[in-house]
Structures are given as C-alpha cells and as structure tokens.
Design an enzyme around this catalytic site. Structure first.
Site, PDB file in Angstrom:
ATOM      1  N   TYR A 149      10.396 -16.003   7.951  1.00  0.00           N
ATOM      2  CA  TYR A 149       9.333 -15.126   8.426  1.00  0.00           C
ATOM      3  C   TYR A 149       8.675 -15.690   9.680  1.00  0.00           C
ATOM      4  O   TYR A 149       8.598 -15.028  10.720  1.00  0.00           O
ATOM      5  CB  TYR A 149       8.243 -14.970   7.359  1.00  0.00           C
ATOM      6  CG  TYR A 149       8.650 -14.224   6.114  1.00  0.00           C
ATOM      7  CD1 TYR A 149       9.432 -14.824   5.143  1.00  0.00           C
ATOM      8  CD2 TYR A 149       8.230 -12.921   5.896  1.00  0.00           C
ATOM      9  CE1 TYR A 149       9.787 -14.153   3.989  1.00  0.00           C
ATOM     10  CE2 TYR A 149       8.580 -12.228   4.740  1.00  0.00           C
ATOM     11  CZ  TYR A 149       9.361 -12.857   3.792  1.00  0.00           C
ATOM     12  OH  TYR A 149       9.716 -12.187   2.662  1.00  0.00           O
ATOM     13  N   GLU A 155       5.986  -3.792   5.615  1.00  0.00           N
ATOM     14  CA  GLU A 155       7.046  -3.067   4.893  1.00  0.00           C
ATOM     15  C   GLU A 155       7.536  -1.875   5.707  1.00  0.00           C
ATOM     16  O   GLU A 155       8.727  -1.571   5.727  1.00  0.00           O
ATOM     17  CB  GLU A 155       6.561  -2.614   3.511  1.00  0.00           C
ATOM     18  CG  GLU A 155       6.030  -3.734   2.604  1.00  0.00           C
ATOM     19  CD  GLU A 155       6.903  -4.972   2.531  1.00  0.00           C
ATOM     20  OE1 GLU A 155       8.130  -4.858   2.729  1.00  0.00           O
ATOM     21  OE2 GLU A 155       6.358  -6.070   2.300  1.00  0.00           O
TER      22      GLU A 155
HETATM   23  N1  BES Z   1      11.536  -8.052   1.616  1.00  0.00           N
HETATM   24  C1  BES Z   1      10.375  -8.798   1.318  1.00  0.00           C
HETATM   25  C2  BES Z   1      10.250  -9.140  -0.134  1.00  0.00           C
HETATM   26  C3  BES Z   1      11.404  -9.966  -0.696  1.00  0.00           C
HETATM   27  C4  BES Z   1      11.959 -10.993   0.036  1.00  0.00           C
HETATM   28  C5  BES Z   1      11.867  -9.692  -1.947  1.00  0.00           C
HETATM   29  C6  BES Z   1      13.019 -11.714  -0.508  1.00  0.00           C
HETATM   30  C7  BES Z   1      12.905 -10.427  -2.474  1.00  0.00           C
HETATM   31  C8  BES Z   1      13.479 -11.439  -1.756  1.00  0.00           C
HETATM   32  C9  BES Z   1       9.097  -8.089   1.765  1.00  0.00           C
HETATM   33  O1  BES Z   1       9.247  -7.352   2.926  1.00  0.00           O
HETATM   34  C10 BES Z   1       8.057  -9.147   2.061  1.00  0.00           C
HETATM   35  O2  BES Z   1       8.309  -9.972   2.873  1.00  0.00           O
HETATM   36  N2  BES Z   1       6.912  -9.094   1.406  1.00  0.00           N
HETATM   37  C11 BES Z   1       5.837 -10.045   1.593  1.00  0.00           C
HETATM   38  C12 BES Z   1       4.684  -9.452   2.335  1.00  0.00           C
HETATM   39  C13 BES Z   1       4.750  -9.598   3.813  1.00  0.00           C
HETATM   40  C14 BES Z   1       3.484  -9.064   4.447  1.00  0.00           C
HETATM   41  C15 BES Z   1       5.035 -10.984   4.322  1.00  0.00           C
HETATM   42  C16 BES Z   1       5.315 -10.430   0.219  1.00  0.00           C
HETATM   43  O3  BES Z   1       5.872  -9.950  -0.780  1.00  0.00           O
HETATM   44  O4  BES Z   1       4.392 -11.213   0.123  1.00  0.00           O
HETATM   45 ZN    ZN Z   2       9.567  -8.522   4.642  1.00  0.00          ZN
END
Ligand code: BES
Ligand code: ZN
Length: 596
Positions: free
Chosen positions: A369, A280
């Site tokens: 990702y 984050e």
């Molecule tokens: N920005 C994302 C969360 C998100 C993505 C919210 C798409 C709504 C729509 C956040 O940065 C994220 O990727 N969180 C991951 C954790 C990360 C370590 C891969 C999660 O929520 O698991």
């Molecule tokens: Zn993210």
C-alpha cells in the site's frame, strides 16, 4: 510473465470465456451447494487442474458427459487440486457439482443472535486473496479473468458481485459483463435492505442500521466517483453500491465489483472515515479493471489504489490534505516494517517472493500500500505532474480487463515516456522494487500535521515535568479525527519512560474526552497509548472492544498490545470471543498470540 505461485490450477493451458455459478444457500446446514460451469477454449492439455479448498466434489461433466476426476491431497495454504481428465478437444463446457464444507475459509455464517436484528441468520464471503477456491472450484489466480452469471437461491435478500438482473421467488440473479478474477466474487445474504446514497449508488445494511449508513456515505460517494472519473476515465461498472456488514467482517473494506463490502466501524456518525470508500471505489480502476497477475505484485493493486485514493481526496480537499493523508500512511509504513522484525527481508520489498506455497495472507502488510503509493508519487514528481497525469488514463486503458506484473508496468512507463528515457534510466529500480526496508521519504507538506506535532511535543514535555496546565479541550476543539490520529501517532513515538507518563496519558484521555469517541481510528490509538502507559482499566476496555469488532486492523494489534501487558488477559479474551471472529481473523490472531 512468471506463473502465479499461489495457484495449483493449470490456468496457462486453457482460456476461460465465461463462468456460471448456480448456488443454493442451505441455512440449516450452513453450506452452499450447486454448480459452476466454465466455457473453455484454447484447451492445450488433456488434463485440467482447478483449485479447491475444503470442497466436496459431486460430479464433473464435460459437454454434458461425465468425466473422470480426482481430488488430490491437500497442500497447506493452497488447497486440494482437482484433476480432471478431458476428452480430445480444444473447447467445450465444463460443469462441476459441488458443496462447501464447515471448513470453508471464504464464508462466515452468523447466527441470528450475532446480527443487529437478531431475527435472521447472515452469510457473507471474503475471497481475496485465495479463498475463492473454498467457495467454488476455479482457476484461483488474479491472472484469469472471466465474465460471470451468478444465480443464488436464498430465503433472504441477497447481494453479489455484478448487476442484479432479477429477484423472484427467492432466486437472485446477477450479471458481470466485465471480465473479473475469481477473488472478486462475493455474496452476502441476510435481513438486509437498501437506501440511495447517490444517483448510481445505494447502501445496504440491516434495516435498523441502514439510515445511519446512508447518512455516513450520502455526502461523498458520488463526489468520489466523479473525481476519480476526472483522474482516470469514466466509471465502467454502471452502479456502485456499498454493503455494510456485521462487525465480524475482517477488513475495512473489500472492493467487490458493484458492491463494496465495508466494516460497520466506518459508521462513526461524523462522516470522517469515508476515505475507505474513496479507496474501495478507486479499486474499480486499479485492481478490478487492471489487476495484478499474482499476489507477488499486489502493490499494483493496492499501491495504485492508495495513490488514486489520495488523488481523489486531494482533488476534493486540496493538496495539503493529500499530503496529510500521506503522512499518516508513511507513519504506518514505518511501524509495519519495524514490527516485521526478521521477516522484513522477505516481506518488505515492493515485489515479494511467494514461491514454495507461502500463504499470501501471511505476506499481507502495509508495504504494498504505502511503499507502492510512495513509488508512484515519486514517479509523478520525477516525470512531472502534467505528463504523469496523461500516463494514468493511458495505463488503465492499456491494461483494462487484463492482468499484469511489475515488469510490464515498467515497460509501459518506458513506452509512454519515450522522450524521457534518460529520466527513467536514472530511477534506481532495484532499490524501489527489490530492496527491503523504507524507501526514500518524499517531501510532504506538513502544514496540517504541524499542529498535531506541536501538541504532541507539549504532552511529551508535560509527561516529563508533570505540568499539565496547558491541557484543555480547546487544544483539539475543531480538529478532525485524522488530526487526532496524527497527534496520537506522534505521541506514541515520543512517550516511553517519562516520570509522569501514566498521569499524562490519563489526563489527556480525560481532558480530550477520548472515552466517548465513536471514531474507531481514534479509539485504537488511544488504547495503544493507554496500554503502553499501563492503565489497567483501559486494558479491560480494550479487551471488551476487540471482543466486539472483527476488523483485523484493530483486532490483531489490540491482542498484541494486550498480550504484551498481560498475556493471560489476551488469551482469555480471545477464547471468550473466538466464535465471533471470521476464520481468517481467528487464524491470524492465533498465530500472533502463538496459541494452538
Ligand atoms: N483489497 C483490500 C482488502 C484485502 C486485501 C482483503 C488483501 C484481503 C486481502 C481493500 O481494498 C483494503 O485495502 N482495505 C483496507 C482499507 C484501505 C483504506 C487501506 C482495510 O481493509 O483496512
Ligand atoms: Zn485496497
């Protein structure tokens, strides 16, 4: 640049110079009401359209005068366009009075009983990708950026995107000096308090929980910031705080500027899930400063962020550790593409097609990702680490406070690596950017993972032979939670129809004392294994667990696994806990379980 297919707003016909949000939290009626004010220039159309979703619009004024407006009918995922007639002009101030409704998808309202303290209600928002339009009328596209002033009236402590300016008499004001997109607007209010976790960071949580949250993050947060600053350039947002939310928060973390929102499942007591914070935090550069121009190019946000996250962890714990994390990511990528089935053709390319009103929440997966970060890692290796490391700050400087698409990224590569044009010409761009399925697999250093694989082999054999004499707690004594995760992931691939399968899984659980783990990543893997092996008692424990955590990463696979084992148990469990989940999570689980 191709227009963003996920907005109905006429954002290309106007420039937004500044935005003011003035909101009152009406706790009695669970609504937010107030106004949004846009300072507009370069107006090139007499009719302006904004995004809304399930909002009530009270009044629209332009430069102080009431103007005609029309809330058009709803298109499913994208909401109801708000059409506004403007006088002949090129600039001015647009003011809209509105209130939210009980169908608002961005907000979750918790009753006091749903909080730790049980004394006060709690409100939090989640706007990414396209829920900001259910919070306030806006140009809801990551392509539009604006500075913000936010005023929130609440009888409880309140946090929001930006730097807190004042908090007096229940009026909380925040200022965001760096232009940001609407999806980064966030608010939360309830019985929350904060403790320091670093020289520029505090953690916020309910008073009963805040000390354990402080313990979890105080060791790493500042180290992460400094490490990221060395890789990219100095942190520009001044402060970096974390809000630990109630358990129904649907994500692991959300990179709201100045105040990352985080799931309480990170509070494991062992400081082993902080990689989410590195992630984050990395968004402070990739996503928040430099932003994807539409959700079709989401990999520019998330792929870059995973890439930076692992560079940060690599800088602190060594390259071997970076690869260890990458191996976990690669396994998740394999899983996720496999589980897509027919929709893999649509949703597994790096750049996706969201035209025709596709809900970006439906397109969400691990692909941007992991394929994204794998692509960047490939470029790093191809172009050489030393020159690639100079490209990183160049890229983030070039696009900061802007939004870009994949073509602009590729052009920038060619611009920076002018002397390596022949190398770039050798990249199979079509394969990386457009092809579905897995990309070429990088050469990972498997030295940390190796022990995990070896142990997994031993268990797979034991499940065949029924000889468990090697099994002892000492097998995993000084392992980190992530090592256990890799072990479990490898084992899940190896176990299927072995003769002593359920005995093996039961023995494993007992010997490694898995039941007592507080680490949610380990827990989730354990349940997956136990449910596959048909251990009934663990199915009930999984059902209990997913009734208490709302993080979709665990809830959605949890329900899918339960349903495979016992559909009635899955549906009954969902019905029982339905009201606990966030709207987004509830909708996704219903889709997954095929229920109305
Ligand atoms: N920005 C994302 C969360 C998100 C993505 C919210 C798409 C709504 C729509 C956040 O940065 C994220 O990727 N969180 C991951 C954790 C990360 C370590 C891969 C999660 O929520 O698991
Ligand atoms: Zn993210």
């Amino acid at each position: 640049m191709k227009p963003d297919p996920s907005t109905l707003s006429t954002y290309t016909k106007v420039a937004v110079k500044a935005t003011k949000l003035d909101l009152t939290i009406d706790w009695t009626n669970s609504t937010l009401f107030g106004s949004v004010q846009f300072r507009l220039s370069e107006i090139r159309s007499r009719q302006l359209t904004l995004d809304t979703s399930w909002l009530n619009i009270r009044k629209v004024k332009f430069d102080g005068n009431a103007v005609k407006f029309d809330l058009l009918s709803r298109t499913k995922a994208l909401g109801s366009p708000l059409q506004i007639d403007l006088p002949e002009c090129t600039q001015g101030t647009l003011n809209i009075e509105f209130s939210t409704t009980d169908r608002c998808t961005a907000l979750q309202w918790l009753k006091p009983g749903q909080t730790t303290g049980k004394k006060a209600p709690y409100l939090f928002s989640q706007c990414q990708p396209i829920h900001a339009r259910s919070l306030f009328p806006c140009f809801d596209t990551p392509c539009v950026k604006s500075v913000f002033d936010i005023v929130i009236r609440s009888k409880y402590p309140t946090v929001a995107t930006g730097i807190p300016v004042s908090s007096e008499d229940g009026i909380y004001t925040f200022r965001q000096d760096i232009a940001i997109s609407s999806y980064l607007i966030a608010i939360a209010s309830g019985d929350i308090t904060s403790l320091p976790i670093g020289p520029r960071s505090r953690v916020w949580a309910e008073p009963q929980d805040v000390k354990s949250c402080q313990y979890e993050f105080e060791n790493d947060t500042e180290k992460f910031i400094q490490s990221a600053e060395k890789i990219v350039f100095p942190y520009e947002w001044k402060s970096y705080d974390i809000l630990v939310l109630p358990p129904s928060f649907p994500f692991g973390g959300m990179e709201n500027p100045n105040i990352t929102f985080a799931t309480p499942t990170l509070i494991s007591g062992d400081r082993q899930l902080v990689d989410v914070i590195a992630h984050e935090l990395a968004h402070s550069w990739s996503g928040n400063l430099v932003t994807n121009s539409s959700w079709e190019h989401f990999w520019l946000n998330e792929g870059w962020t995973v890439y930076l996250e692992r560079r940060i962890l690599g800088a602190l714990h060594g390259e071997k550790y970076r690869d260890f994390e990458s191996i976990i990511g690669w396994q998740e990528l394999e899983e996720s593409i496999k589980s897509m089935g027919d929709s893999a053709a649509r949703f597994s390319p790096l750049v996706v097609d969201l035209s025709g009103g596709v809900d970006p929440d439906d397109a969400f997966s691990t692909v941007p990702y992991e394929k994204g970060s794998t692509f960047l890692r490939y470029l790093e290796t191809l172009l050489g680490r030393e020159s690639w490391d100079k490209f990183i700050p160049f890229y983030f400087q070039k696009f900061k406070q802007q939004s870009l698409d994949t073509d602009m990224f590729v052009e920038t590569l060619y611009e920076f690596f002018r002397d390596k044009k022949h190398v770039l010409d050798g990249v199979d761009w079509k394969l990386w950017l457009e092809a579905p399925g897995l990309p070429p697999k990088p050469d990972f250093d498997e030295s940390i993972a190796k022990h995990c694989y070896d142990l997994s082999d031993q268990w797979a054999t034991a499940a065949e032979t029924g000889d468990f004499s090697f099994a002892a707690k000492s097998n995993v004594e000084d392992w980190t939670a992530l090592q256990l995760v890799v072990f479990f992931d490898a084992l899940a691939l190896q176990l299927s129809t072995q003769k002593h399968l359920s005995e093996a899984v039961m023995t494993l659980g007992k010997v490694y004392e898995i039941a007592s783990t507080r680490n949610c990543e380990v827990k989730a893997r354990w349940f997956k294994l136990a449910v596959t092996a048909g251990i009934r008692e663990e199915c009930y424990r999984l059902a209990d667990w997913i009734g208490t955590v709302g993080r979709m990463k665990f809830v959605r696979p949890g329900y899918r696994q339960l349903a495979k084992y016992d559909r009635k148990l899955a549906v009954d469990t969902f019905r029982k806990h339905e009201s606990f989940y966030h709207t987004i999570c509830r909708a996704m689980v219903m889709k997954d379980l095929n229920i109305e």
